[in-house]
Each structure stands twice: as C-alpha cells, then as structure tokens.
Design an enzyme around this catalytic site. Structure first.
Site, PDB file in Angstrom:
ATOM      1  N   ASP A  79      43.918  -2.172  -7.885  1.00 39.11           N
ATOM      2  CA  ASP A  79      43.891  -3.195  -6.840  1.00 39.11           C
ATOM      3  C   ASP A  79      42.761  -2.923  -5.853  1.00 39.11           C
ATOM      4  OD1 ASP A  79      46.070  -4.218  -8.075  1.00 39.11           O
ATOM      5  OD2 ASP A  79      47.472  -3.920  -6.408  1.00 39.11           O
ATOM      6  N   PHE A  82      39.615  -4.064  -7.295  1.00 44.46           N
ATOM      7  CA  PHE A  82      39.614  -5.521  -7.325  1.00 44.46           C
ATOM      8  C   PHE A  82      39.293  -6.065  -5.933  1.00 44.46           C
ATOM      9  CE2 PHE A  82      41.545  -9.651  -6.739  1.00 44.46           C
ATOM     10  CZ  PHE A  82      41.144 -10.341  -7.874  1.00 44.46           C
ATOM     11  N   GLU A 162      57.188  -8.437   8.405  1.00 41.63           N
ATOM     12  CA  GLU A 162      57.959  -8.076   7.211  1.00 41.63           C
ATOM     13  C   GLU A 162      57.198  -7.061   6.363  1.00 41.63           C
ATOM     14  OE1 GLU A 162      58.292 -11.678   4.980  1.00 41.63           O
ATOM     15  OE2 GLU A 162      59.425 -12.700   6.540  1.00 41.63           O
ATOM     16  N   LYS A 164      55.465  -6.002   2.930  1.00 35.48           N
ATOM     17  CA  LYS A 164      54.836  -6.687   1.804  1.00 35.48           C
ATOM     18  C   LYS A 164      55.248  -5.948   0.538  1.00 35.48           C
ATOM     19  CE  LYS A 164      50.613  -8.748   0.151  1.00 35.48           C
ATOM     20  NZ  LYS A 164      50.691  -8.269  -1.218  1.00 35.48           N
ATOM     21  N   ASP A 166      55.619  -4.977  -3.213  1.00 33.38           N
ATOM     22  CA  ASP A 166      54.680  -5.075  -4.325  1.00 33.38           C
ATOM     23  C   ASP A 166      55.425  -5.454  -5.602  1.00 33.38           C
ATOM     24  OD1 ASP A 166      52.164  -5.082  -5.287  1.00 33.38           O
ATOM     25  OD2 ASP A 166      51.928  -2.921  -5.408  1.00 33.38           O
ATOM     26  N   ARG A 185      54.737 -18.071  -9.622  1.00 31.66           N
ATOM     27  CA  ARG A 185      53.828 -18.785  -8.725  1.00 31.66           C
ATOM     28  C   ARG A 185      52.772 -19.564  -9.498  1.00 31.66           C
ATOM     29  NH1 ARG A 185      50.269 -15.157  -4.791  1.00 31.66           N
ATOM     30  NH2 ARG A 185      48.858 -15.222  -6.578  1.00 31.66           N
ATOM     31  N   GLU A 222      60.378 -12.106  -3.575  1.00 29.06           N
ATOM     32  CA  GLU A 222      59.614 -11.171  -4.392  1.00 29.06           C
ATOM     33  C   GLU A 222      60.576 -10.431  -5.314  1.00 29.06           C
ATOM     34  OE1 GLU A 222      56.488 -11.456  -3.922  1.00 29.06           O
ATOM     35  OE2 GLU A 222      55.438  -9.668  -4.647  1.00 29.06           O
ATOM     36  N   TYR A 272      64.014  -9.771  -2.944  1.00 32.58           N
ATOM     37  CA  TYR A 272      64.205 -10.074  -1.527  1.00 32.58           C
ATOM     38  C   TYR A 272      63.512 -11.401  -1.219  1.00 32.58           C
ATOM     39  CZ  TYR A 272      66.085  -5.513  -0.097  1.00 32.58           C
ATOM     40  OH  TYR A 272      66.869  -4.405   0.076  1.00 32.58           O
ATOM     41  N   LYS A 362      46.954  -4.660   4.628  1.00 35.00           N
ATOM     42  CA  LYS A 362      47.120  -3.781   3.468  1.00 35.00           C
ATOM     43  C   LYS A 362      46.940  -2.324   3.875  1.00 35.00           C
ATOM     44  CE  LYS A 362      47.253  -6.641  -0.244  1.00 35.00           C
ATOM     45  NZ  LYS A 362      46.262  -6.542  -1.298  1.00 35.00           N
ATOM     46  N   CYS A 456      46.048  32.159 -25.713  1.00 34.32           N
ATOM     47  CA  CYS A 456      45.737  32.192 -24.279  1.00 34.32           C
ATOM     48  C   CYS A 456      44.224  32.106 -24.066  1.00 34.32           C
ATOM     49  CB  CYS A 456      46.284  33.471 -23.667  1.00 34.32           C
ATOM     50  SG  CYS A 456      45.819  33.658 -21.943  1.00 34.32           S
ATOM     51  N   CYS A 459      43.174  35.687 -22.457  1.00 35.47           N
ATOM     52  CA  CYS A 459      43.213  36.979 -23.147  1.00 35.47           C
ATOM     53  C   CYS A 459      43.342  36.851 -24.664  1.00 35.47           C
ATOM     54  CB  CYS A 459      44.344  37.836 -22.597  1.00 35.47           C
ATOM     55  SG  CYS A 459      45.974  37.226 -23.039  1.00 35.47           S
ATOM     56  N   CYS A 475      51.813  32.791 -21.956  1.00 37.58           N
ATOM     57  CA  CYS A 475      51.082  33.924 -22.501  1.00 37.58           C
ATOM     58  C   CYS A 475      51.973  35.142 -22.264  1.00 37.58           C
ATOM     59  CB  CYS A 475      49.745  34.084 -21.779  1.00 37.58           C
ATOM     60  SG  CYS A 475      49.003  35.689 -22.109  1.00 37.58           S
ATOM     61  N   CYS A 481      46.887  40.286 -19.110  1.00 40.46           N
ATOM     62  CA  CYS A 481      46.180  39.007 -19.212  1.00 40.46           C
ATOM     63  C   CYS A 481      45.399  38.824 -17.902  1.00 40.46           C
ATOM     64  CB  CYS A 481      47.181  37.877 -19.383  1.00 40.46           C
ATOM     65  SG  CYS A 481      46.402  36.271 -19.396  1.00 40.46           S
TER      66      CYS A 481
HETATM   67  N1  LIG Z   1      44.074  -4.917 -10.306  1.00 37.18           N
HETATM   68  C1  LIG Z   1      43.651  -6.123 -10.638  1.00 37.18           C
HETATM   69  O1  LIG Z   1      42.951  -6.309 -11.610  1.00 37.18           O
HETATM   70  C2  LIG Z   1      44.057  -7.292  -9.818  1.00 37.18           C
HETATM   71  C3  LIG Z   1      43.745  -8.588 -10.211  1.00 37.18           C
HETATM   72  C4  LIG Z   1      44.152  -9.620  -9.395  1.00 37.18           C
HETATM   73  C5  LIG Z   1      44.850  -9.374  -8.227  1.00 37.18           C
HETATM   74  N2  LIG Z   1      45.135  -8.089  -7.890  1.00 37.18           N
HETATM   75  C6  LIG Z   1      45.839  -7.748  -6.658  1.00 37.18           C
HETATM   76  O2  LIG Z   1      46.735  -8.733  -6.302  1.00 37.18           O
HETATM   77  C7  LIG Z   1      46.611  -9.012  -4.934  1.00 37.18           C
HETATM   78  C8  LIG Z   1      46.174 -10.421  -4.752  1.00 37.18           C
HETATM   79  O3  LIG Z   1      47.141 -11.173  -5.317  1.00 37.18           O
HETATM   80  P1  LIG Z   1      47.804 -12.387  -4.612  1.00 37.18           P
HETATM   81  O4  LIG Z   1      46.884 -13.483  -4.538  1.00 37.18           O
HETATM   82  O5  LIG Z   1      49.085 -12.542  -5.332  1.00 37.18           O
HETATM   83  O6  LIG Z   1      48.027 -11.967  -3.125  1.00 37.18           O
HETATM   84  P2  LIG Z   1      48.837 -10.809  -2.471  1.00 37.18           P
HETATM   85  O7  LIG Z   1      49.700 -10.134  -3.459  1.00 37.18           O
HETATM   86  O8  LIG Z   1      47.897  -9.975  -1.736  1.00 37.18           O
HETATM   87  O9  LIG Z   1      49.709 -11.618  -1.437  1.00 37.18           O
HETATM   88  C9  LIG Z   1      50.487 -12.761  -1.725  1.00 37.18           C
HETATM   89  C10 LIG Z   1      51.764 -12.424  -2.348  1.00 37.18           C
HETATM   90  O10 LIG Z   1      52.436 -11.414  -1.628  1.00 37.18           O
HETATM   91  C11 LIG Z   1      53.773 -11.430  -2.040  1.00 37.18           C
HETATM   92  N3  LIG Z   1      54.630 -10.962  -0.939  1.00 37.18           N
HETATM   93  C12 LIG Z   1      55.252  -9.769  -0.881  1.00 37.18           C
HETATM   94  N4  LIG Z   1      55.957  -9.619   0.225  1.00 37.18           N
HETATM   95  C13 LIG Z   1      55.801 -10.760   0.924  1.00 37.18           C
HETATM   96  C14 LIG Z   1      56.313 -11.219   2.168  1.00 37.18           C
HETATM   97  N5  LIG Z   1      57.106 -10.452   2.930  1.00 37.18           N
HETATM   98  N6  LIG Z   1      55.966 -12.442   2.560  1.00 37.18           N
HETATM   99  C15 LIG Z   1      55.159 -13.222   1.817  1.00 37.18           C
HETATM  100  N7  LIG Z   1      54.649 -12.849   0.629  1.00 37.18           N
HETATM  101  C16 LIG Z   1      54.957 -11.628   0.185  1.00 37.18           C
HETATM  102  C17 LIG Z   1      54.058 -12.803  -2.548  1.00 37.18           C
HETATM  103  O11 LIG Z   1      54.328 -12.688  -3.919  1.00 37.18           O
HETATM  104  C18 LIG Z   1      52.775 -13.531  -2.345  1.00 37.18           C
HETATM  105  O12 LIG Z   1      52.519 -14.426  -3.372  1.00 37.18           O
HETATM  106  C19 LIG Z   1      45.643  -8.053  -4.374  1.00 37.18           C
HETATM  107  O13 LIG Z   1      46.351  -6.927  -3.875  1.00 37.18           O
HETATM  108  C20 LIG Z   1      44.842  -7.642  -5.565  1.00 37.18           C
HETATM  109  O14 LIG Z   1      44.356  -6.350  -5.422  1.00 37.18           O
HETATM  110  C21 LIG Z   1      44.757  -7.069  -8.641  1.00 37.18           C
HETATM  111 ZN   LIG Z   2      46.793  35.640 -21.533  1.00 36.79          ZN
END
Ligand SMILES: NC(=O)c1ccc[n+]([C@@H]2O[C@H](COP(=O)([O-])OP(=O)(O)OC[C@H]3O[C@@H](n4cnc5c(N)ncnc54)[C@H](O)[C@@H]3O)[C@@H](O)[C@H]2O)c1
Ligand SMILES: [Zn+2]
Length: 779
Positions: A79, A82, A162, A164, A166, A185, A222, A272, A362, A456, A459, A475, A481
């Site tokens: 991420d 990205f 709130e 965020k 993952d 989504r 989420e 949640y 973030k 090893c 030794c 070992c 050793c």
């Molecule tokens: N590694 C990769 O190749 C790659 C590719 C694309 C996107 N990404 C990652 O995904 C993210 C971008 O994705 P995105 O557009 O879904 O945006 P995002 O994940 O940064 O933010 C939007 C999403 O956050 C979530 N979320 C979690 N808690 C929440 C809360 N309390 N309130 C509201 N939303 C909440 C929801 O699902 C919402 O759709 C970035 O972190 C990016 O690094 C990574």
């Molecule tokens: Zn050894």
C-alpha cells in the site's frame, strides 16, 4: 498533554516518507470542475511531453495495481508503494489539470465488477476517502472544512472520529428491516452481488431487531477478519496446501468474494458499520445518532467512535490509537474524521471520487515489499540453527530493515518463500520485523528453494535435533563450535552477566573465531574462518596470557561500500601473517583488562548467569545465590533440594544437575575460581536482614533507585523482590508512572509505599511507626 509526544513522533517518522507533497496542496483530488487550477498550470495549457509520458505510465501502473488489489485480492505492491505512485499522479495532475481526464484513477473509485458476480447498482453512490499522511495535512483539512462549514452555518462542525478498519466495504440493503441485498463497493456506482456470502456472516442480522424501520436503507460497513483469526486462518490454509494471505485485509476480501458461499461460511468474518447510503424515511439528523439507532437494531457498530469538538481532541484520538493500534481486535491503517451532521454533509457534497466532508489520516505503513536476496542460517548460543532472510534494505515503521528471522525450516516452508522472491515485510510498532509471505504473481522462475544445511556452517559438525521430534536442529558441538562460543562469551560479558562493556559481540567474535575474510577483498560479510585465540570461556579471565600484543580488538576498515561514506566496524585479529610491529593496544583493549579485573568481584548470581546454563537467567540465579550463598553449595545440592528453592523449580533443577555433570562445564567454574572470580556471596553482616520473609513489588520510577538497585536493596536485606502483585505481596513500592500493578495493589488493599516509605522499610523493617505514614487512603 500526554498524547503530544506521540503526535510529534508520528510527524517526524512519517515526514521522512517520499510521499510529501511538494506543491504544499492539501486537497488530494483535483476536481477540475470545482477547484481552480493552480496558476502555473494556466501558463502551460499543453503539458510538456515528458510529463504526458510519465502521466501515461502512472495511469497504466495504477490501473494494473488496482486490478490486482481489488479484483484478485492479491496486491503486487505494498500500500505504501501504491500511495507513492498515486500521490505522484495527483501532483502531476495538480500541475497540469488537462491530464486529469474523466477516467484518470484520481477521478474514479478504484474497483471493478468481476464477471464471477452479478453486477448490482447501488441506490446511492459509494465513495472512497481523501487521504492525508501527516498531521499538518490533516490540520489543514480540518481548518479548510471548518471554514466552509462556518460560511454555511455560522458555526463549527462536530467531528465524528472513527478507526479506519483495514478490510473491505459492503453495502447492505434492508427493505422494511429485512436484508435483501449485499454488494461490494465496485466502482462506486455498480458493485458485485455477494448477498449469499454476506448471509453467512453472523455479525450481520438478516432481519433488524425491533420495529419502525425505514422502507429502504443502505447500511455500509467494513468487513474484516480479526488479527487473531487471521493467524489461525493462514495456518489452516497452509495446512490444507493453499497459499496463505498476505494480510488480514486481503484475507477478508478474498474470503468474502468466494464463488461458493459455503467457503465464505468457513471464514471468520466480522463487520463494523461506518456509513449509510440511501435512507428513505430515516429521521436521524447525524451520523453518530444513526449509529446509535443502528446499534439498537442489532447492527454491529464499533465501540471506538467519538464525536469531538476541537482539533486538539481529534489529534489526541489519533495519538492514542497510534499507540494502541495493536491492542485492537482488528487491523487499522488510519483514522477517519467526518463531519457528523447530515445536513452539513449534504451541503459540502463530494467530488467524483470522495466526499468533501470526510478525510482519512493514514498511520505510517507497517508493511512494505522488498526483495528476499538470500536465506542464511545463524547458529545461536545453544547451538540452535535459525534461518533468516537477507533483504534489500527497506524502511518500515521508522527503521531500516534488512534481515528478519525465519525461525526454522518449517516456518520457511509454511510461508512458502523462495530466495529471489519479492516478499511482504511487516514491522508492527516495536515488534521485530517479520517476512509475511511472497508475492507469487511477481515470480520470474529464477527463484530457488532454501535448503537447510546438514552441517554446521561454523564448525562443520552434522546438525541434528536435540531430541526426536524437535523441529529445531542444532549443532551438537557445544564446547568448541566457534560461533556458539562467540555467543556464550558475548553473553557472559553481557549486562545480566559480568557486565564487561568492552567485550561486546564483535570483540567476542574477534577473540573466538579468529580472522575472517579480509574485508578489503570485498567480501564484506564477517564469516568466521576458524577458531580464534580464546578456545573456551574458561580462559576468559586469563586473556592477558594470550599474545594480546598482537591482537587489535577493534579496527575501522572501509568495507566494500567504499565511497558511499559508510564505515563498518570490523573486528580483526592479527595472526602471524600480520606483522606484529604495527599493533598497538587500543583504548578498548586497555578497558577490557580493567573491566575483566573488576568483573571478578561481581556477586554470585551474575557468575551463575554468565555460565549459560539453560533456563538459568537473572531471576533463578538470584534465588540460587540467596538460597545457597556459594557455587560449591549449588554444585553439591541434590536435584530435590534445588527444585525446592523458591523461584527455581523442577525444570531448572534438572538443567543445573545436567550442566554440572559435564566435565568441560565444571572446568569453566574451576578456571574462573582459580582466576579469582568470586564464588561466594559473603553475607554482609553490616546489612541487617530487615526484610526477611517479605515479598515486595517495585513499580514505576523511583527518584533515587534504579529498578536493579531497588531489587538489590530488597534481596540483600533478605526480602523477595517480585515482579507481580498478588495477595501474597507484602508491600508495593510505587514510583512515578506506576501503572496496572498499582491499580491491582489498591484493589487488593495492599500497603503502597512511596520512596520515603521504602527507605524506612529498608532501614527498619515493617515497624508500625512508619506504616502509619503509608498512603492512608489505601487502608
Ligand atoms: N497495494 C496495492 O496494490 C493497492 C492497490 C490499490 C489500492 N490500494 C490501497 O487501498 C487504499 C485505497 O483504496 P480505497 O480507494 O478503497 O480507499 P481507502 O481504503 O483509503 O478508503 C476508503 C475506504 O475505507 C474504508 N473504511 C474503513 N473504515 C472506515 C470508516 N470508519 N469510515 C469510512 N470508511 C472506512 C471503506 O471501505 C472505504 O471504502 C489505499 O490505502 C491504497 O494503498 C493498494
Ligand atoms: Zn557448530
């Protein structure tokens, strides 16, 4: 303010990332329809060719990475990487708005609808979130939004703050209280129909509880897999011969987007709520109020959201969860701040990609991708052979990481990593870095499997498990050793042992393994090439008898990175091959002799620690020293007597008997004794045993005692220094920042002393005359 240092820490660490906007812009989405273009852009209506070309490259890359992330649930890059690319794209489009066509990744919600699922239209659009990566950016966003709200309503907004989570977003459509459809989504307008899969998630009610529901409501949340469940899930995946998931987010997305709902049903998914879409007939006025209502209907809402009034409170919230990020049941990657009031949300509106009333801060990334260059093995103090990964150095969670343990050959297999793989590297806070797994999609075919050595590397002895069925292999040549000896010498000189500062790991290696390859040859690595002058730790105090006039314990030699300005400290031992005339004892060598001399007077418990007896650390050593007072006493005690000592027990007793039964082990003790190392604790008659029979816990910071000094003071007076509070604790000494131990003492009604009380206790024992001075309120 307690949280302030956490915040500063964050800023500093995060600010080192390449993802710093150079144009100082705060808005991350160039919304050409609403936002005036930056002035320099107007001077150049047609962007120069290199910029156009880079733009095209970035769009292509980002689209490719998004497809892997959203459609395959199997990201090709981290991420953090990205976000760097995405940021660059935003910056480029900020300077040249003409580049931001309608289908640019900055203008659309990332995600697609896979052919594996039916496409469904959301009633109300789903958006992504605007990201900020520093507290400065966040504060600027808050200020900008506050100003807009003030213009609209003449007052400041309330901030719904709130976690965020993952995971991945779902949109749940309830009609008259019944779940009729669930969708991902997707691109924000159209999602994937995952109704049958969502039906298997126990957290999500099929029918809302209570009554009085709106005719139609879209509840968004989420879906995630709790961190503990993720570990168990990955173990079961590997056991079933399947590839493990790289992180909880991917595991949640992958599990929810199964073609077979029966498969989803087996996955530990939770959810949640964090939003609301179409809401016909819903009368609540704010998002937080809606959460309370949804909760009463049986929807899972996070226990952590707060409605806050000031920026400071929002920053405190961020600092708090920055520290407690790993105390939660699920992973978070940031904090989301929203304007709470629905009317204001509507008035602020959104861009094509994100709402203008919300922002995501973030945290610094804890996962990065890097190249696994090699897997090597390390031989430890007890001979255990541990594979570890050598990686292209990479910055993660504030430090540069280039090595990570792989524990044993089974772990290497379970993780499925090959030498040459791109791997996901994770460093959560202060926890040691961990290789999570390979990015299989990036394999070229050049990767090769790691083969555990049979002999090893130090030794040459054949490696074997200590006993049948052990996963670890060792070992068995413990005595000679070279690498095991190095480890033991470094350990005996360590802080818990003789505490000889000049005999650190490198010095120990120089003395025990002899000259390594000449770094000037360009090899760089310090591989032991054979035994050094110190053949046994028995001789460590007779080190002066060795020809130290020819030994330079430390030398600074420019390693193969010459010209990069990087110096490596390389231990070096002069042998016959090196002319003696060039060697002059260094300061460190002089210090080594001084410290060795002083070490001989260390108390018995430290001598015991220095012997590297299995399981015998400082606590057991102190108990043994207190109980027997001499090495002779310990050596002659029966297994039963040893096991009966408070703080020793059966396992340690067995280890002691076993250890003393080995000739060369006893020779160490004999040699140290002959060299003048103290082997008895003379009971100092001048110190009265005022604390006999008392168990005392010291917690927090005392002004005039270090933790070790306080312990020592208790033990020399016949008391027991314990680390945990129980009803058997006689006294708790609490200094500054005493935490849960003090709480526990208070709840048990124990006597709590401050430093003054402690000093009196040490001097007089538990006499009533000072107990009255103790915290009265605790009585
Ligand atoms: N590694 C990769 O190749 C790659 C590719 C694309 C996107 N990404 C990652 O995904 C993210 C971008 O994705 P995105 O557009 O879904 O945006 P995002 O994940 O940064 O933010 C939007 C999403 O956050 C979530 N979320 C979690 N808690 C929440 C809360 N309390 N309130 C509201 N939303 C909440 C929801 O699902 C919402 O759709 C970035 O972190 C990016 O690094 C990574
Ligand atoms: Zn050894």
């Amino acid at each position: 303010m307690a949280g302030s240092c956490g915040i500063e820490g964050n800023v500093r660490r995060w600010a080192e990332r390449p993802r710093i906007r150079q144009d100082g812009r705060v808005t991350s989405q160039p919304d050409s329809a609403q936002t005036p273009a930056p002035s320099q852009a107007q001077d150049s209506p047609v962007p120069p060719a290199p910029e156009r070309e880079r733009h095209g490259e970035l769009v292509e890359l980002i689209q490719k990475y998004r497809a892997a992330y959203y459609n395959d649930d199997d990201p090709l890059i981290s991420d953090a990487e990205f976000d760097v690319l995405y940021s660059e794209l935003e910056r480029l489009e900020g300077l040249h708005p003409e580049l931001a066509s309608n289908d640019s990744p900055t203008q659309v919600v990332g995600g697609d609808v896979s052919v594996a699922f039916a496409a469904v239209e959301h009633l109300a659009r789903m958006y992504s979130l605007e990201d900020v990566f520093s507290l400065e950016e966040l504060t600027a966003w808050l200020a900008k939004t506050e100003a807009s709200v003030a213009k609209l309503h003449g007052k400041s907004p309330q901030w719904l703050t709130e976690l965020k989570i993952d995971g991945l977003a779902v949109n749940l459509l309830y009609r008259d209280g019944v779940l009729v459809r669930a969708a991902t989504r997707g691109d924000g307008t159209t999602g994937e129909d995952i109704t049958h899969n969502v039906a298997t998630i126990k957290d999500i009610p099929q029918r809302l509880h209570g009554s009085g529901f709106p005719a139609e409501v879209e509840i968004r949340g989420e879906v995630f897999i709790a961190s503990a469940d993720f570990i168990a899930l990955n173990e079961s995946m590997v056991a079933a011969g399947k590839a493990p998931f790289a992180n909880p987010r991917n595991s949640a997305a992958g599990s929810l987007r199964q073609k077979d709902p029966a498969e989803t049903a087996k996955r530990p998914l939770s959810m949640y709520v964090h939003g609301i879409g179409a809401r016909e007939g819903l009368s609540t006025l704010s998002q937080s109020e809606t959460y309370e209502l949804l909760k009463s209907w049986g929807m899972p809402t996070s226990p952590y959201f707060k409605v806050l009034s000031s920026f400071e409170e929002v920053l405190d919230f961020i600092a708090h969860f920055g520290e407690h990020r790993h105390d939660l049941i699920h992973e978070i990657d940031g904090i989301v701040v929203k304007v709470d009031d629905f009317g204001t949300q509507r008035a602020l509106g959104h861009t094509s990609r994100v709402p203008r009333w919300s922002v995501a801060y973030k945290y610094p990334p804890e996962e990065v991708n890097t190249k696994l260059l090699d897997i090597r093995v390390n031989v430890g103090r007890t001979g255990r052979v541990t594979p570890y990964g050598v990686m292209t150095p990479v910055k993660v969670a504030g430090s540069t990481v280039e090595m990570a343990t792989l524990h044993n050959q089974e772990v290497v297999k379970a993780k499925g990593v090959l030498i040459g793989d791109t791997v996901v590297l994770r460093k959560a806070g202060d926890v040691i870095p961990e290789i999570v797994g390979p990015v299989v999609a990036l394999r070229t075919g050049e990767e090769r499997e790691f083969v555990m050595p049979t002999h090893c590397p130090s030794c040459g002895t054949a490696l074997a498990p200590a006993k049948e069925g052990d996963i670890d292999i060792r070992c068995p040549n413990a005595q000679s050793c070279p690498v095991q000896l190095t480890e033991r010498v470094a350990h005996l000189a360590g802080r818990g042992g003789f505490d000889i500062e000049a005999l650190g790991y490198e010095a120990a290696a120089a003395l025990t393994t002899g000259p390594g390859p000449n770094p000037a040859d360009g090899a760089g690595a310090i591989t032991p090439a054979g035994p050094g002058p110190l053949r046994s730790e028995a001789d460590v105090f007779s080190i002066g008898e060795l020809d130290l006039s020819g030994v330079v314990v430390w030398r600074e030699i420019r390693a193969n990175g010459a010209g990069t300005g990087r110096f490596h400290q390389v231990p070096y031992f002069y042998t016959k091959a090196t002319p003696k005339k060039s060697s002059v004892p260094t300061k460190t060598t002089e210090k080594l002799f001084e410290e060795l001399e002083k070490a001989k007077a260390q108390p018995l418990w430290r001598v015991l620690v220095a012997l590297s007896i299995r399981h015998v650390g400082p606590t057991a050593s102190r108990a043994l020293a207190t109980a027997f007072g001499s090495m002779k006493g310990i050596r002659e005690a029966s297994q039963e007597t040893l096991a009966g000592v408070d703080g020793v027990g059966a396992i340690i007793a067995e280890a002691l008997i076993e250890w003393f039964s080995v000739d060369w082990h006893r020779d160490i003790v004999t040699a140290w004794d002959a060299a003048g190392v103290r082997m008895t604790d003379d009971t100092d008659e001048s110190t009265p045993r005022t604390l006999a029979g008392l168990t005392i816990v010291v917690t927090g910071t005392l002004p005039n005692f270090s933790r070790d000094e306080a312990k020592e003071a208790i033990i020399t007076r016949g008391g027991k220094a314990s680390g945990s509070v129980s009803k058997n604790t006689s006294y708790v000494v609490a200094g500054e920042n005493a935490g849960t131990k003090l709480d526990k003492a208070e709840s048990l009604g124990l006597t709590v002393l401050d430093e003054d009380g402690f000093v009196k206790l040490l001097a007089h024992g538990p006499a009533p005359k000072f107990e009255n001075d103790a915290h009265e309120e605790d009585a």
